[in-house]
Design an enzyme around this catalytic site. Structure first.
Site, PDB file in Angstrom:
ATOM      1  CG  HIS A 316      78.746  22.342 -53.417  1.00 53.67           C
ATOM      2  ND1 HIS A 316      79.826  21.789 -52.766  1.00 53.67           N
ATOM      3  CD2 HIS A 316      79.258  23.256 -54.284  1.00 53.67           C
ATOM      4  CE1 HIS A 316      80.939  22.347 -53.195  1.00 53.67           C
ATOM      5  NE2 HIS A 316      80.621  23.245 -54.129  1.00 53.67           N
ATOM      6  CB  CYS A 385      79.859  15.791 -49.731  1.00 51.08           C
ATOM      7  SG  CYS A 385      81.069  16.356 -50.937  1.00 51.08           S
ATOM      8  NE  ARG A 394      82.701  12.803 -53.133  1.00 55.56           N
ATOM      9  CZ  ARG A 394      83.521  13.291 -52.212  1.00 55.56           C
ATOM     10  NH1 ARG A 394      83.222  13.171 -50.919  1.00 55.56           N
ATOM     11  NH2 ARG A 394      84.624  13.909 -52.596  1.00 55.56           N
TER      12      ARG A 394
END
Length: 417
Positions: A316, A385, A394
């Protein structure tokens, strides 16, 4: 008449009578009672009585002090009675008083005047002329009727009929002119006080928006603050268990189950220390603050101990521990270290792809497309991300292995410096 009083005797008698009078002007009129100071001509006083000293104007003869407006009185000391003077010897032949000089009635003696009583407080409205304004102010207030219907009707008739159309009722249930409302007026006032359909709808919509806003605020607070705290705690606990297993010899190199931790990732420049687990499951791996390895449950990639291949990881960038939030700050040559149960694997950052499609899986091939590598080797790929707080694209960071060091020899220089 006597001979010795003829001629000039009448004038002498008249002068004698006047001398005997206290006040010639106080002689009684015909038919009236004589004044207390009047004495008959035949009464010859032997000696005039001694008169008391005159009192001030604000003292009455009895010694009571009074103010000019009839206020309270103060009792005085009792007066000492005076001995009356003896009556004069009667004159054998009193001369008659001429009728043409009647004296007026004497004024009332201060001693005989009644005691002044306390004056009642007079109404201010009765001592002056009254205008329309003062009459309006002096008008009695109309009583408020709180009885039944019959009493309200009577009060309405006394008040001049129904309430004027332009006078709204008061909040306490009375009309504008301080009288109770009739049943019809009360119904109209209650109906006017009820909110309409538009008001109810607007209130409902407002409550929905307020509730939605509160829920959104709570969700944002959870995502940006609480999820990071929870993920850091979970990742720290997983790292501690992994190190304990290594120290006790419970872990062995080989394949691992999805969600099972097997290595630790270090990025010294970003101060990142996070465990690596098998798989890229959002709920089992990524949301727990760990970094996931692209394994057999997604797109298989090589392990760090493979002779050739691409060791690909995902993590993340925002929320849930956000381990890869600042990987865009890495520059070529920055170290990336992977620690396993037996060895340290040191990589050097080589290139970065700022934005690509989420479906571009070629970036994790054994020879990554777009990395600049042209032949097989031992590579590492970090994916996350971008832009921040979205998952539209991405970001890719590549590195190449430069050192493989057994744990028995200690930490590599990248972790010691």
């Amino acid at each position: 008449m006597r001979p010795e009083r003829e001629g000039g005797g009448e004038a002498a008698e008249l002068a004698d009578a006047v001398r005997r009078l206290d006040d010639p002007l106080s002689d009684p009129l015909p038919g009236q009672h004589p004044s207390p100071w009047f004495r008959a001509a035949q009464e010859e006083p032997q000696a005039e009585p001694q008169r008391p000293e005159p009192e001030p104007e604000w003292y009455d003869p009895d010694g009571y002090a009074t103010d000019w407006y009839g206020g309270a009185q103060r009792p005085a000391t009792p007066a000492v009675p005076q001995t009356p003077a003896p009556a004069p010897a009667p004159d054998p032949a009193p001369a008659p008083i001429p009728a043409q000089a009647p004296a007026p009635a004497p004024a009332a003696s201060p001693a005989s005047a009644p005691e002044p009583a306390f004056l009642p407080v007079q109404d201010d409205e009765t001592v002056a002329l009254r205008t329309a304004d003062t009459r309006r102010a002096a008008a009695p207030e109309r009583p408020v009727v709180t009885g039944g219907r019959a009493e309200r009707r009577k009060a309405a008739k006394r008040g001049g009929g129904r309430r004027r159309a332009g006078a709204p009722p008061a909040e306490d249930g009375t009309a504008a002119d301080d009288r109770p409302l009739s049943r019809v007026e009360a119904r109209r006032a209650a109906k006017a006080a009820k909110p309409g359909a538009g008001v109810i709808a607007s209130r409902a919509i407002g409550e929905v928006f307020i509730t939605f806003g509160v829920l959104m605020l709570l969700f944002v607070t959870y995502q940006l603050w609480w999820s990071n705290i929870r993920a850091h705690n979970l990742a720290g606990s997983a790292r501690d268990h992994l190190e304990d297993d290594w120290a006790n010899g419970k872990r062995k190199p080989g394949s691992f189950e999805p969600g099972q931790g097997f290595a630790i990732l270090y990025i010294p420049k970003l101060d990142v220390v996070v465990p690596i687990a098998e798989g890229i499951s959002k709920t089992k791996v990524l949301d727990k603050g760990m970094v996931g390895h692209y394994g057999k449950d997604s797109i298989p990639t090589a392990m760090p101990d493979a002779k050739t291949g691409n060791f690909a990881l995902a993590g993340h960038r925002n929320t849930h521990g956000e381990p890869f939030r600042y990987i865009n700050r890495l520059e070529p040559g920055d170290p990336i270290v992977v620690e396993t149960q037996d060895k340290y694997y040191v990589y050097k950052m080589s290139s970065r792809l700022n934005q690509t499609s989420p479906s571009n899986t070629a970036v994790i091939n054994p020879v990554p497309v777009g990395s600049g590598f042209t032949k097989a080797g031992r590579y590492i790929t970090l994916t996350t991300c971008t832009p921040e707080f979205t998952s539209t694209y991405r970001m890719i960071v590549w590195g190449k292995m430069v050192e493989e060091r057994p744990r028995s020899k200690g930490k590599p220089d990248a972790l010691v410096e």
